[in-house]
Write an enzyme that holds these catalytic residues in place. Structure first.
Site, mmCIF file in Angstrom:
data_model
loop_
_atom_site.group_PDB
_atom_site.id
_atom_site.type_symbol
_atom_site.label_atom_id
_atom_site.label_comp_id
_atom_site.label_asym_id
_atom_site.label_seq_id
_atom_site.Cartn_x
_atom_site.Cartn_y
_atom_site.Cartn_z
ATOM 1 N N ASP A 147 -6.209 -2.413 -1.168
ATOM 2 C CA ASP A 147 -5.452 -1.297 -0.610
ATOM 3 C C ASP A 147 -6.327 -0.066 -0.367
ATOM 4 O O ASP A 147 -6.284 0.537 0.709
ATOM 5 C CB ASP A 147 -4.300 -0.933 -1.548
ATOM 6 C CG ASP A 147 -3.230 -2.003 -1.604
ATOM 7 O OD1 ASP A 147 -3.306 -2.963 -0.821
ATOM 8 O OD2 ASP A 147 -2.314 -1.885 -2.440
ATOM 9 N N SER A 171 -0.129 -7.471 2.031
ATOM 10 C CA SER A 171 -0.845 -6.456 1.259
ATOM 11 C C SER A 171 -2.019 -5.901 2.055
ATOM 12 O O SER A 171 -2.462 -4.779 1.789
ATOM 13 C CB SER A 171 -1.364 -7.063 -0.044
ATOM 14 O OG SER A 171 -0.330 -7.580 -0.830
ATOM 15 N N ASP A 202 11.199 -8.216 16.311
ATOM 16 C CA ASP A 202 11.457 -9.539 15.747
ATOM 17 C C ASP A 202 11.285 -9.473 14.239
ATOM 18 O O ASP A 202 10.751 -8.495 13.691
ATOM 19 C CB ASP A 202 10.548 -10.607 16.368
ATOM 20 C CG ASP A 202 9.071 -10.306 16.228
ATOM 21 O OD1 ASP A 202 8.591 -10.255 15.082
ATOM 22 O OD2 ASP A 202 8.388 -10.116 17.259
ATOM 23 N N GLU A 261 -5.802 -6.645 -5.674
ATOM 24 C CA GLU A 261 -4.749 -5.980 -4.911
ATOM 25 C C GLU A 261 -5.064 -4.504 -4.724
ATOM 26 O O GLU A 261 -5.023 -3.962 -3.613
ATOM 27 C CB GLU A 261 -3.411 -6.137 -5.628
ATOM 28 C CG GLU A 261 -2.238 -5.486 -4.918
ATOM 29 C CD GLU A 261 -1.718 -6.333 -3.785
ATOM 30 O OE1 GLU A 261 -2.060 -5.998 -2.641
ATOM 31 O OE2 GLU A 261 -0.997 -7.298 -4.041
#
Length: 598
Positions: free
Chosen positions: A298, A501, A562, A294
């Site tokens: 990033d 992510s 949306d 993760e």
């Protein structure tokens, strides 16, 4: 206690002994109710601050009582003042149509505006000292006070029981899922205490297929830095402003890996600048044995999209170096509040998310205030919208937080279409099924999005209203970006990673480049983005096909806003023209030498 209010709540008198092993409404769930401290006489009047959990979030289970001598870093969120003025000022400096656009406050000004009442600060500090603990202010104005206690001391102070909790991902924490209470004079002074009832979101992006070497997979299939720069019309633009800074956040052992970042740059950044030298590491959980997927996703994505911009990696482990447990999300917010205007990054991307109700309303209101304090300083906060599509729990729509907060920018997800990565073509991007969105159960719909969202609610094909989504609530996401086919290097190559992510740092990189343009011209940063986004909706690539899918059905992509892609994906070229026309605002300046001191 009514969250966000200075009005005292009704007292809970004579709580009496409670069984810490008593089950909650769900019989199979081992839930732990408030337990009366055994040492010393019971208080005559207590106020419940946060109630016990009805259910544990998915993946969490209780293992038994927490070790009595385990250390916990307790954070007391002391009530703040000036909150109406804070919100009013934030909207004024963030709305393009306002004459005050860009007139951001300095951190000193924010700290003075929101400083707690002195009697509230004294009540909290006296309470801690009565229990033999030494209070420490962790923010300039003292609106967060911490003290390190053993589990035994914490249970006595909070009239609760701490439990060892584990998540299926391997994360382990100690929490008080039965709720907690404080003496009336202390309860009147705080919004909440952490770590207590909140169980942190533990989530990893999805990698499809085995880890292989990049040479075995054609790099042209990935949403690489060059592809994303093309798709969002950045082209050859790179950062030039010396003062521009961008950051990603990482929690719960999502560690940074220098070698992994350089391996990623070597694979995908030939002929372009990715990042600007080594990222600065901030926080107590930035490095460890192995880099996290993760965290590396990033930092690799934001440095790939926003070239030649100083980058930072803010990591918080959930426990300090000397090992007391803490609430990592709060540690991040405390750090932002304590970092000078000269040093704080002007944009953060966060891939952390969970069900909105994972934070009590009392705690969530305080989080909103912390988001507002960042925004009014000219700091942009972007959050992944979640990977559950129209998320359902118990047959009812369940919004995702913190993306559902009105005071952050929620980023949904898209996937490549037939014309990918050509920018702006109708079939370049489609909504991706995993992208979460919908409507908050906590927060009313802000004025800046009512028109755009109202048109969507008139469309056909929306989930049945019997699923209970709140059409008067804050709607999210606000924007979107690619959320699949990312390559991550985290110790080993990991191709075909998916999730919002991926989308949040990609979108953050685009807005970081827009900040850079403003700073080059001696203008303010963009700060809180949402009023700008909805007022300049035409500067985004509208995504009108595809859908978000989940147990609650589908959110279809439609023209305009949306509930799966927001207003669409960023068109840097159009946004660059739009932000160049905005008022200059207040030029960011180095923090004053005389910082605010309580």
């Amino acid at each position: 206690l009514e969250p966000g209010s200075n009005t005292e709540a009704p007292l809970l008198r004579d709580l009496g002994p409670r069984n810490p092993m008593m089950p909650c409404r769900h019989v199979a769930l081992a839930c732990f109710l408030v337990a009366q401290a055994s040492a010393g006489p019971p208080p005559t009047a207590l106020v419940e601050i946060e109630p016990g959990l009805v259910d544990f979030p998915q993946g969490w289970q209780a293992e038994g009582p927490a070790p009595r001598e385990q250390l916990i870093e307790l954070t007391f969120a002391v009530k703040q003042q000036g909150l109406e003025e804070l919100e009013r000022t934030l909207l004024a400096v963030s709305s393009p149509s306002s004459p005050d656009y860009g007139q951001h406050l300095t951190n000193d000004e924010v700290q003075r505006l929101t400083a707690p009442r002195p009697d509230h600060a004294r009540a909290v500090e006296a309470f801690l000292r009565r229990h033999g603990l030494e209070p420490k202010k962790t923010t300039p104005n003292g609106d967060f006070v911490v003290a390190t206690a053993t589990v035994e001391q914490a249970e006595q102070m909070l009239s609760t029981s701490y439990v060892s909790m584990t998540h299926s991902s391997g994360v382990a924490v100690s929490r008080a899922p039965g709720g907690y209470a404080l003496p009336a004079e202390v309860a009147a002074a705080v919004d909440f205490v952490a770590p207590t009832t909140h169980l942190p979101g533990a989530h990893l992006p999805t990698a499809h297929g085995p880890a292989v070497n990049a040479s075995d997979v054609g790099v042209h299939i990935f949403n690489s830095p060059k592809v994303l720069r093309s798709l969002y019309s950045i082209g050859s633009a790179e950062g030039k402003a010396q003062s521009n800074k961008q950051a990603v956040t990482a929690f719960l052992n999502q560690h940074y890996g220098k070698a992994s970042l350089h391996a990623f740059w070597a694979m995908f950044c030939g002929g372009i600048h990715c990042g600007k030298g080594e990222p600065k590491l901030v926080g107590d959980g930035t490095t460890g044995l192995l880099p996290g997927t993760e965290g590396m996703l990033d930092i690799e994505t934001i440095t790939g999209v926003a070239g030649n911009v100083d980058s930072e990696y803010w990591g918080f482990a959930g426990k300090s170096p000397d090992n007391p447990q803490n609430e990592p999300f709060m540690k991040w917010l405390e750090q932002v509040s304590s970092t000078s205007d000269a040093d704080v990054p002007k944009i953060f991307s966060t891939s952390y998310g969970e069900d909105e109700g994972s934070w009590s309303l009392a705690a969530a209101k305080r989080l909103n205030t912390e988001f507002q304090k960042a925004g009014v300083r000219g700091i942009s906060l972007l959050f992944a919208s979640g990977d559950s599509g129209p998320n359902c729990k118990g047959g009812k729509f369940t919004p995702q937080g913190p993306a559902s907060s009105p005071w952050v920018t929620a980023v949904g997800g898209t996937q490549p279409g037939n014309s990918w990565p050509a920018p702006g073509k109708p079939d370049s991007e489609l909504a991706i099924g995993l992208s979460s969105g919908g409507f908050s159960d906590y927060w009313p719909m802000p004025a800046w999005q009512k028109d755009a969202v109202g048109k969507y609610l008139q469309q056909s094909g929306l989930p049945d209203r019997s699923l209970g989504y709140n059409i008067s609530g804050r709607a999210f996401p606000d924007v979107a970006a690619q959320a699949t086919n990312f390559f991550v290097y985290a110790g080993v190559p990991q191709p075909l990673v998916s999730g919002t992510s991926c989308a949040s740092p990609a979108a953050a990189g685009v807005f970081s480049m827009l900040n850079d343009l403003r700073l080059q011209q001696g203008k303010s940063t963009l700060g809180f983005l949402n009023p700008l986004i909805y007022e300049k909706a035409s500067a985004f690539f509208d995504v009108t096909t595809g859908e978000g899918r989940g147990e609650c059905g589908v959110w279809p992509a439609k023209p305009g806003w949306d509930a799966v892609t927001g207003l669409g994906t960023p068109n840097y070229a159009a946004l660059a023209k739009a932000v160049a026309e905005l008022p200059a605002g207040r030029t960011p300046a180095p923090a004053s030498a005389a910082a605010f001191v309580v």
